[in-house]
Design an enzyme around this catalytic site. Structure first.
Site, PDB file in Angstrom:
ATOM      1  N   GLY A  17       0.824  -1.207   0.000  1.00 39.78           N
ATOM      2  CA  GLY A  17       0.000   0.000   0.000  1.00 39.78           C
ATOM      3  C   GLY A  17       0.860   1.259   0.000  1.00 39.78           C
ATOM      4  O   GLY A  17       0.526   2.259  -0.636  1.00 39.78           O
ATOM      5  N   GLN A  30      -7.704   0.674   4.232  1.00 38.74           N
ATOM      6  CA  GLN A  30      -8.601   0.193   5.292  1.00 38.74           C
ATOM      7  C   GLN A  30     -10.061   0.102   4.832  1.00 38.74           C
ATOM      8  O   GLN A  30     -10.908  -0.357   5.594  1.00 38.74           O
ATOM      9  CB  GLN A  30      -8.523   1.134   6.496  1.00 38.74           C
ATOM     10  CG  GLN A  30      -7.140   1.219   7.123  1.00 38.74           C
ATOM     11  CD  GLN A  30      -6.787  -0.019   7.941  1.00 38.74           C
ATOM     12  OE1 GLN A  30      -7.666  -0.791   8.346  1.00 38.74           O
ATOM     13  NE2 GLN A  30      -5.510  -0.212   8.200  1.00 38.74           N
ATOM     14  N   THR A  53       9.942  -7.300 -12.352  1.00 36.30           N
ATOM     15  CA  THR A  53       9.307  -8.613 -12.504  1.00 36.30           C
ATOM     16  C   THR A  53       8.238  -8.779 -11.431  1.00 36.30           C
ATOM     17  O   THR A  53       8.471  -8.481 -10.259  1.00 36.30           O
ATOM     18  CB  THR A  53      10.374  -9.723 -12.403  1.00 36.30           C
ATOM     19  OG1 THR A  53      11.343  -9.470 -13.410  1.00 36.30           O
ATOM     20  CG2 THR A  53       9.763 -11.101 -12.597  1.00 36.30           C
ATOM     21  N   HIS A 113      -2.288  -7.236   2.897  1.00 35.39           N
ATOM     22  CA  HIS A 113      -2.334  -7.808   4.247  1.00 35.39           C
ATOM     23  C   HIS A 113      -3.490  -7.284   5.081  1.00 35.39           C
ATOM     24  O   HIS A 113      -3.669  -7.707   6.226  1.00 35.39           O
ATOM     25  CB  HIS A 113      -0.978  -7.684   4.967  1.00 35.39           C
ATOM     26  CG  HIS A 113      -0.527  -6.303   5.290  1.00 35.39           C
ATOM     27  ND1 HIS A 113      -0.549  -5.795   6.558  1.00 35.39           N
ATOM     28  CD2 HIS A 113      -0.022  -5.321   4.508  1.00 35.39           C
ATOM     29  CE1 HIS A 113      -0.065  -4.564   6.550  1.00 35.39           C
ATOM     30  NE2 HIS A 113       0.262  -4.250   5.307  1.00 35.39           N
ATOM     31  N   CYS A 131       5.590   4.020  20.188  1.00 37.07           N
ATOM     32  CA  CYS A 131       6.766   4.106  21.045  1.00 37.07           C
ATOM     33  C   CYS A 131       7.997   3.698  20.242  1.00 37.07           C
ATOM     34  O   CYS A 131       8.065   2.577  19.764  1.00 37.07           O
ATOM     35  CB  CYS A 131       6.641   3.169  22.244  1.00 37.07           C
ATOM     36  SG  CYS A 131       5.044   3.264  23.038  1.00 37.07           S
TER      37      CYS A 131
HETATM   38  N1  PLP Z   1      -2.366   3.232   4.422  1.00 41.58           N
HETATM   39  C1  PLP Z   1      -3.072   2.782   5.459  1.00 41.58           C
HETATM   40  C2  PLP Z   1      -4.342   3.484   5.843  1.00 41.58           C
HETATM   41  C3  PLP Z   1      -2.645   1.662   6.178  1.00 41.58           C
HETATM   42  O1  PLP Z   1      -3.355   1.238   7.227  1.00 41.58           O
HETATM   43  C4  PLP Z   1      -1.444   1.020   5.777  1.00 41.58           C
HETATM   44  C5  PLP Z   1      -0.931  -0.140   6.507  1.00 41.58           C
HETATM   45  O2  PLP Z   1      -1.174  -0.360   7.652  1.00 41.58           O
HETATM   46  C6  PLP Z   1      -0.757   1.530   4.663  1.00 41.58           C
HETATM   47  C7  PLP Z   1      -1.245   2.624   4.010  1.00 41.58           C
HETATM   48  C8  PLP Z   1       0.511   0.900   4.190  1.00 41.58           C
HETATM   49  O3  PLP Z   1       0.286  -0.347   3.578  1.00 41.58           O
HETATM   50  P1  PLP Z   1       1.492  -1.384   3.466  1.00 41.58           P
HETATM   51  O4  PLP Z   1       1.751  -1.871   4.858  1.00 41.58           O
HETATM   52  O5  PLP Z   1       0.986  -2.444   2.547  1.00 41.58           O
HETATM   53  O6  PLP Z   1       2.650  -0.647   2.905  1.00 41.58           O
END
Ligand code: PLP
Length: 375
Positions: free
Chosen positions: A58, A166, A224, A188, A309
């Protein structure tokens, strides 16, 4: 990971290992796997398969959307983001500033909802290249009115990108019916493995890639392909059925209801706004989230704090800060997530553990009979 997703990807590690760019016969099965996944992901969000670009995560999708806007529209030096974005948008925005551009961060209200009037003021025709506002917040689950946000951006001639990591699979998304230019998603968060994501790039939009090389993904993301990850993301997308969300929301609501009835001072961050099904951000006034985390971990409950933290450094969550809460509120906040793989029993057991831990810490602080009473 969903075991069905794992089963779908394993043959692409064991047997179908050809490079999809190759011309020999065994590559065709691999090309077919990628194409099927592209359709599965597109179907989940109401897009065309040619509008899906697979990425490594993401974060890469967010970075690529912002970088493309900067490269395609160099004369427009202004970027608008929300105050509660993920660091995958915050950091590229910081880079945008370092490179001479300007950034406006649009505030949110006490429930974490974006201030639409402030957004209207922020976007500047002839100056704003891109508005990037997340669809659902990763800490609170609060859902943004993305249709209205997209309309405001377009009225000012700006492009609209949304970090929907999300939101995808938790909300019904039909990009045929929404004027969104770019949207990020991540594997994930959908029971696919870590390290795979996608960027939706509207066919209406010009896009310039960040990764240059062999021209994979129709030249929009060279390198790739992570074929097993892509196949897994496709299968995961197929399994994200809207009906699951009612059950997940019921788990989350049952968990919150048990805690709210036992702990009168407890508050739900973003509780007054619409939220995606599985997210719960709770403030336990007077208690230390860091201490609760340790005790909950011992009991097998995996959750996160409202502060990140880093060694000795404790930063209050910028999301809670933007919602107008102080550092004390953030240091008493814990975040919980539920998925379709959780059971009612697990959610209730988790609530029992949270109550027991809260009770123990309250007793240690002599808080019995104080502002937060555990029944
Ligand atoms: N944006 C949001 C709102 C997320 O919750 C996350 C991951 O927790 C990301 C972006 C980043 O995604 P990735 O962990 O696949 O890089």
């Amino acid at each position: 990971m969903d075991p069905v997703v794992l089963d779908a990807m394993l043959p692409f590690l064991r047997e179908h290992f050809a490079n999809p760019s190759a011309s020999y016969r065994s590559a065709r099965k691999v090309q077919g796997g990628i194409q099927a996944a592209r359709e599965q992901v597109a179907n989940l969000i109401g897009a065309g398969p040619e509008e899906i670009v697979f990425t490594s995560c993401g974060t890469e999708a967010d970075n690529a959307a912002i970088a493309s806007a900067r490269m395609c529209r160099p004369e427009l030096r202004h970027l608008v983001i929300g105050a509660t974005e993920h660091s995958a948008v915050i950091e590229p925005a910081r880079r945008w500033e370092q490179e001479g551009g300007t950034v406006t961060r649009v505030p949110v209200d006490r429930d974490g909802l974006i201030d639409l009037e402030a957004l209207r003021q922020a976007v500047r025709p002839g100056e704003t290249a891109l508005v990037s506002i997340m669809w659902a917040n990763n800490e609170t689950g609060v859902i943004a009115p993305i249709g209205e946000i997209a309309q405001i951006a377009h009225e000012a001639g700006a492009l609209i990108h949304t970090d929907a990591v999300q939101a995808v699979g938790r909300l019904s998304i039909d990009l045929h019916a929404l004027p969104i230019d770019c949207l990020s998603l991540s594997g994930h968060k959908m029971h696919a493995p870590k390290g795979i994501g996608a960027l939706f790039v509207s066919r209406r939009m010009r896009f310039l890639p960040s990764l240059l090389g062999g021209g994979q993904e129709q030249g929009r993301r060279s390198g790739t392909e992570n074929v097993p990850g892509i196949v897994a993301l496709g299968k995961a997308a197929e399994l994200m059925i809207p009906a699951h969300n009612n059950r997940i929301a019921a788990l989350r609501d049952g968990f919150e209801a048990r805690l709210l009835s036992a702990l009168p001072g407890l508050t739900v961050n973003g509780g007054g706004a619409p939220r995606v099904s599985g997210t719960s951000s709770l403030c336990f006034p007077g208690l230390s989230a860091a201490e609760m985390l340790i005790l909950l971990d011992e009991r097998g409950v995996c959750c996160s704090a409202g502060s990140a933290c880093h060694t000795a450094d404790v930063h209050p969550s910028h999301v809670l800060e933007a919602m107008g809460f102080d550092a004390g509120h953030a240091s008493s906040t814990l975040r919980f997530s539920f998925s379709r793989m959780n059971t009612v029993q697990e959610a209730q057991e988790a609530a029992g553990h949270v109550l027991a831990v809260a009770r123990r810490l309250q007793a240690m602080r002599g808080m019995d009979g104080g502002p937060v009473v555990v029944s």
